[in-house]
Design an enzyme around this catalytic site. Structure first.
Site, PDB file in Angstrom:
ATOM      1  N   GLU A 119      -5.198  47.628  78.844  1.00  0.00           N
ATOM      2  CA  GLU A 119      -6.355  46.983  78.207  1.00  0.00           C
ATOM      3  C   GLU A 119      -7.013  46.148  79.285  1.00  0.00           C
ATOM      4  O   GLU A 119      -6.506  45.107  79.681  1.00  0.00           O
ATOM      5  CB  GLU A 119      -5.894  46.128  77.014  1.00  0.00           C
ATOM      6  CG  GLU A 119      -7.030  45.754  76.076  1.00  0.00           C
ATOM      7  CD  GLU A 119      -7.649  44.417  76.401  1.00  0.00           C
ATOM      8  OE1 GLU A 119      -8.673  44.426  77.132  1.00  0.00           O
ATOM      9  OE2 GLU A 119      -7.143  43.385  75.959  1.00  0.00           O
ATOM     10  N   CYS A 152     -12.038  39.651  77.649  1.00  0.00           N
ATOM     11  CA  CYS A 152     -12.564  40.972  77.969  1.00  0.00           C
ATOM     12  C   CYS A 152     -13.448  41.497  76.853  1.00  0.00           C
ATOM     13  O   CYS A 152     -14.342  42.305  77.090  1.00  0.00           O
ATOM     14  CB  CYS A 152     -11.419  41.941  78.255  1.00  0.00           C
ATOM     15  SG  CYS A 152     -10.132  41.922  77.007  1.00  0.00           S
TER      16      CYS A 152
END
Length: 470
Positions: free
Chosen positions: A228, A262
């Protein structure tokens, strides 16, 4: 050797921590393997009962753990408390749902019994970042533990207190010794762990640059990975959207966690007819955010986690403004005084090729990109190496349903900001990584999806094989 935990709001040292020696890491890994071999044979109901106890420990010590987050990485205390509760909610979710997710799947047949079973992989190396020091770990650990795996944590070295705290929380909940391990080591020693045959798989949350390194190392060792990575999420506002609501939510979508996520919205792509209205409302809401001591309950924007991160962010702002096309609407310079503070910053008229369009800005900086029409908006949204999340704002839900299939992202939220939810898979495509966390998909990332075929029993005596040489 030692690492030092530094308070980013004051730049003062909190404490120093001894790094684990090679011998200590070896002992911990050996213990993890032993614990996992027993844990995999533990009934799933007992494994999920541990998750419930971990959630209880988190809630009982919520204020203590939130304070650790705030002093080590600068998250505003209200958000730190919410992070702890989100961990507990996710543990509760898997405690309830994991037995169903892990149940054997049977396929009826007249001639045989066949189906699929889900076995744990083993010890899973978790390389985790500093921005959500509890959440990033527990969103992986909850399904991993339920499936019968053993988490082996290498956390970011600027949050050692949090790293050791999560290990202690799992131990306090009654986990077998060695089942959940934290190691404090330098980043260059991670490669050796990935290569070790006792590590079955790797999960990483971090930058795309680090993701490429870990993927290469794990791929060479033929280890399963979930990555991720970075994101430059588009927040698309179409003409006819509820502009007031979109601007209000945009502030939270960009500036939550001081913009250090993010999955924060970073590129605000707005159709030209409503761009001025949106920018005015966005600037007004962002101007009202309080920057200051993250320990105070009314603070919205604390410091960035490290000084180098603030310097890099400011350099991105300067490079975006350097060619003269983009217009600074708010902020744009580090705050004076102690602490790594950077104010909410909004840059209008950003275009493809500009730094804030092309690079991930990991901090409280928003780029406004103006689109000619819907087609141009989708084109701009997809014009990036990243593909984590996207937010789409329109009152035309039929159009929204069509566009969600055209936007390159792991998740698209319509008329809302992108968030992670234990019930839904979370992850990206392109340079934002691969694999999924959360939901049933996340649980099954670190299991052996094993086909089992059993033929019919027979009462006939077995046929003896001929002896070799006779």
């Amino acid at each position: 050797m030692v690492i030092t935990s530094v308070n980013p709001a004051t730049e003062e040292a909190i404490a120093t921590f001894e790094l684990h020696t090679a011998e200590q890491v070896e002992q911990k890994l050996t213990a993890a393997v032993t614990a996992q071999r027993a844990w995999r044979r533990t009934p799933v109901e007992e494994r999920t009962a541990l998750l419930t106890r971990i959630a209880e420990v988190l809630r009982e010590g919520a204020e203590e753990y939130a304070q650790i987050i705030t002093r080590e990485m600068g998250k505003p205390i209200t958000e730190a408390r919410a992070e702890i509760e989100k961990c507990a909610v996710t543990l509760d979710y898997y405690a309830e749902q994991a037995p169903k997710f892990l149940a054997d799947e049977r396929i009826a047949s007249n001639a045989s019994e066949s189906g699929v079973v889900f076995d744990p992989l083993g010890v899973v190396l978790a390389i985790m970042p500093w921005n959500y020091p509890f959440w990033q770990f527990f969103r992986f650990a909850a399904p991993a533990l339920a499936a019968g795996n053993a988490p082996f944590l290498k956390h970011a070295n600027n949050v050692p207190e949090a790293a050791l705290a999560v290990e202690e929380i799992v131990r306090k909940a009654g986990a077998p010794e060695g089942l959940c391990t934290t190691v404090l080591i330098e980043s260059h020693r991670v490669a050796g762990l990935i290569e070790d045959d006792r590590i079955a798989a790797v999960t990483l949350t971090g930058s795309t640059q680090v993701g490429r390194i870990v993927a290469s190392q794990a791929g060479k060792a033929l280890k399963k990975q979930v990555l991720e990575l970075g994101g430059s999420d588009p927040f698309i506002v179409l003409a006819g959207a509820d502009i007031a609501e979109a601007a209000r939510v945009a502030v939270k979508a960009r500036f939550t966690n001081v913009g250090q996520s993010c999955v924060n919205a970073k590129r605000f792509i707005v159709e030209e007819p409503v761009a001025d209205e949106f920018v005015a409302a966005f600037v007004e809401h962002a101007s009202a955010l309080k920057v200051g001591d993250p320990r105070e309950g009314d603070t919205h924007i604390g410091p960035l986690a490290r000084g180098d991160l603030r310097d890099e962010l400011h350099d991105q702002v300067l490079r975006t403004l350097a060619d003269g096309r983009a217009v600074l609407k708010l902020g744009g310079a580090p705050l004076e005084g102690p602490g790594y503070f950077y104010p909410p910053t909004i840059i209008d008229h950003v275009e493809p090729g500009d730094t804030a369009f092309e690079e991930e800005t990991f901090g409280p900086v928003a780029a406004i990109i103006r689109a000619r029409d819907v087609e141009h908006a989708v084109e701009l949204a997809n014009d990036t190496e990243f593909g984590l999340g996207a937010s789409l704002w329109t009152q035309d839900l039929e159009l929204a349903r069509t566009l969600t299939r055209r936007i390159d992202a792991g998740a698209v939220f319509v008329n809302g900001m992108v968030v992670s939810d234990a019930r839904l898979p979370f992850g990206g495509i392109k340079a934002s990584g691969y694999g999924r966390e959360l939901g049933d998909y996340g649980l099954r990332e670190f299991v052996n999806i094993k086909t089992v075929w059993i033929g019919p029993a027979t009462n006939a005596a077995p046929v003896a094989a001929e002896k070799i040489g006779e």
